[in-house]
Design an enzyme around this catalytic site. Structure first.
Site, mmCIF file in Angstrom:
data_model
loop_
_atom_site.group_PDB
_atom_site.id
_atom_site.type_symbol
_atom_site.label_atom_id
_atom_site.label_comp_id
_atom_site.label_asym_id
_atom_site.label_seq_id
_atom_site.Cartn_x
_atom_site.Cartn_y
_atom_site.Cartn_z
ATOM 1 N N ASP A 150 0.818 -1.212 0.000
ATOM 2 C CA ASP A 150 0.000 0.000 0.000
ATOM 3 C C ASP A 150 0.863 1.279 0.000
ATOM 4 O O ASP A 150 2.093 1.216 -0.022
ATOM 5 C CB ASP A 150 -0.904 -0.066 1.244
ATOM 6 C CG ASP A 150 -2.284 0.527 1.005
ATOM 7 O OD1 ASP A 150 -2.427 1.333 0.082
ATOM 8 O OD2 ASP A 150 -3.195 0.183 1.767
ATOM 9 N N GLU A 183 -0.910 1.900 -5.072
ATOM 10 C CA GLU A 183 -0.730 3.341 -4.799
ATOM 11 C C GLU A 183 -1.816 4.165 -5.493
ATOM 12 O O GLU A 183 -1.648 5.344 -5.738
ATOM 13 C CB GLU A 183 0.703 3.803 -5.058
ATOM 14 C CG GLU A 183 1.263 3.608 -6.428
ATOM 15 C CD GLU A 183 0.835 4.715 -7.372
ATOM 16 O OE1 GLU A 183 -0.162 4.477 -8.091
ATOM 17 O OE2 GLU A 183 1.492 5.765 -7.421
ATOM 18 N N TRP A 184 -2.939 3.477 -5.769
ATOM 19 C CA TRP A 184 -4.198 4.114 -6.157
ATOM 20 C C TRP A 184 -4.129 4.906 -7.467
ATOM 21 O O TRP A 184 -4.942 5.798 -7.716
ATOM 22 C CB TRP A 184 -4.716 5.027 -5.034
ATOM 23 C CG TRP A 184 -4.508 4.471 -3.656
ATOM 24 C CD1 TRP A 184 -4.906 3.241 -3.236
ATOM 25 C CD2 TRP A 184 -3.828 5.089 -2.552
ATOM 26 N NE1 TRP A 184 -4.526 3.047 -1.925
ATOM 27 C CE2 TRP A 184 -3.869 4.166 -1.478
ATOM 28 C CE3 TRP A 184 -3.217 6.321 -2.361
ATOM 29 C CZ2 TRP A 184 -3.296 4.449 -0.235
ATOM 30 C CZ3 TRP A 184 -2.654 6.594 -1.126
ATOM 31 C CH2 TRP A 184 -2.696 5.678 -0.082
ATOM 32 N N GLY A 185 -3.094 4.630 -8.259
ATOM 33 C CA GLY A 185 -2.963 5.354 -9.524
ATOM 34 C C GLY A 185 -2.353 6.737 -9.356
ATOM 35 O O GLY A 185 -2.227 7.499 -10.324
ATOM 36 N N ASN A 187 0.657 7.939 -8.966
ATOM 37 C CA ASN A 187 1.828 8.288 -9.785
ATOM 38 C C ASN A 187 1.835 7.527 -11.110
ATOM 39 O O ASN A 187 2.894 7.144 -11.605
ATOM 40 C CB ASN A 187 3.109 7.995 -8.996
ATOM 41 C CG ASN A 187 3.197 8.848 -7.741
ATOM 42 O OD1 ASN A 187 3.465 10.040 -7.811
ATOM 43 N ND2 ASN A 187 2.930 8.245 -6.594
ATOM 44 N N ASP A 205 -10.068 3.650 -3.474
ATOM 45 C CA ASP A 205 -10.795 2.465 -2.999
ATOM 46 C C ASP A 205 -12.198 2.368 -3.592
ATOM 47 O O ASP A 205 -12.918 3.359 -3.720
ATOM 48 C CB ASP A 205 -10.899 2.498 -1.471
ATOM 49 C CG ASP A 205 -9.562 2.170 -0.831
ATOM 50 O OD1 ASP A 205 -8.558 2.099 -1.562
ATOM 51 O OD2 ASP A 205 -9.529 1.981 0.393
#
Ligand code: GLA
Length: 402
Positions: A150, A183-185, A187, A205
């Protein structure tokens, strides 16, 4: 004394041998179950064993699901003060992680854990920053097969460097481990993560909401359709061994049966990892039938690994096409609106071109047989148009075979 050049040659070949162990681990999108969507940090050995057992008895394992992944909350709040190692919470996991991994393996499944590139995880447990090699060795010693990593509490560290360090640490520890970047997009991992890991989250999420956003103030959760909307432009980055991950499934977590079907169909069309997130011990027949629809899963697991693209978007009706091996195709008619919709799709007057895969579907020159993947019925061929009524938030998914 070893010459510098021989040393670098040695390093190069060792890295190559390590890397080879990691290639081929996710040639099709990973399939499994993760604890987070339903249980958050309320996890335990008893729960996980129950999930493992039902994964086998419900037919999920036969359908292809294999990874059992514990998300945040499996550790104690501190590392071991003497060794610096992470410690499995003895109240939740009295026999420790190696024993649990052994149990998972004894049922023919694989075992995954979660940690974070930051100083602490999103739920406040010890993060991996500064302990990458030590944690990787620990996971290898526990026979872990999958790591979700994460991005909370990372301050301003460089994401490419942080994820590359963990990737190298896992490779150095030597046990083949699927590496899932989370990393949730933030970067744009699709631009750099293919050599680093096997899948990367593309978005924040997910929630069990068909559309829209759930705003929690400091963070937000996204509905299924919001996530679908951000996948079409990044399909070129995914393929065998490296996948866009639009997050774990919410099938069986409160959506209607139609919405569950739609969510699952779109994840299959998008070649997304299929990580169930429901309490499988209590799932109803409808949820089980959706999650174990083998013909739909075959679309997801197709060896070409090409994501679907949006062919048409009109009046809340979208049409998505996915090229499949052996010159086959899947098409998903998706009714996002609140009213049911009639479709009348004349194959003879449509030419579907995929500029990415350079595939063309031309029913004038080739006749395809049609199969409805939810009714599990053959429905004629492309000489005639396809007519159907699609309920609100539901789909029609057809497979086209030559
Ligand atoms: C982040 C991730 C989730 C989950 C939680 C755990 O929000 O995106 O998938 O792993 O952390 O705390």
């Amino acid at each position: 004394m070893i010459k510098r050049s021989s040393f670098f040659l040695f390093l190069f070949f060792s890295c190559k041998i390590y890397s080879q162990k990691f290639e081929g681990l996710a040639l099709t999108p990973p399939m499994g179950w993760n604890s987070w969507n339903t249980f958050q940090t309320n996890i335990s050995e008893e729960l996980v064993k129950g999930i493992v057992d039902v994964m086998v008895s419900s037919g999920m394992k036969d359908a292809g699901y294999s990874y059992i992944v514990l998300d945040d909350g499996w550790m104690t709040m501190e590392r071991d003060p003497k060794t610096g190692d992470l410690v499995a919470d003895p109240k939740k996991f009295p026999h420790g992680m190696k024993a649990l991994a052994d149990y998972v393996h004894s049922k023919g499944l694989k075992f995954g854990l979660y940690n974070c590139a930051g100083t602490t995880t999103c739920a406040g447990y010890p993060g991996t920053r500064g302990y990458e090699y030590q944690d990787a060795r620990l996971y290898a010693s526990w026979d872990v097969d999958y790591l979700k990593f994460d991005w909370c509490n990372t301050d301003r560290i460089n994401s490419i460097e942080a994820y590359t360090t963990m990737s190298t640490a896992l490779k150095t520890a030597g046990r083949p481990i699927v590496f899932s970047l989370c990393e949730w997009g933030t970067n744009k991992p699709w631009q750099w993560a293919a050599p680093v890991g096997h899948l990367w989250r593309t978005t924040g999420d997910i929630s069990n909401l068909f559309d829209g956003i759930l705003d929690h103030g400091s963070w937000q959760q996204q509905g299924i359709m919001r996530i679908v909307d951000s996948q079409d432009t990044i399909r070129q980055y995914a393929g065998p061994g490296h996948w866009n991950d639009p997050d774990m499934l919410e099938v069986g977590n409160g959506l209607t049966a139609a919405e569950n079907r739609t969510h699952f169909s779109m994840w299959c069309m998008l070649a997304a990892p299929l990580i169930a997130g429901n309490d499988m011990r209590k799932m109803d027949e409808s949820t089980k039938n959706i999650l174990t629809n083998k013909e739909m899963i075959a679309v997801n697991q197709d060896a070409l690994g090409i994501e679907a693209f949006k062919y048409r978007d009109r009046d809340s009706l979208q049409i998505w096409f996915k090229p499949l091996k052996n010159d086959a195709w899947a098409v998903c008619f998706l009714n996002r609106g609140s009213q049911s919709k009639q479709i009348d799709f004349d194959w003879q007057n449509e030419t579907v071109n995929d500029t990415l895969s350079k595939r063309e579907l031309n029913a004038k020159t080739t006749t395809y047989k049609l199969r409805d993947l939810w009714l599990k019925k053959d429905t004629g061929d492309t000489k005639k148009s396809s007519k159907a009524t699609i309920a609100s938030h539901d789909v029609l998914v057809l497979r086209l075979n030559k």
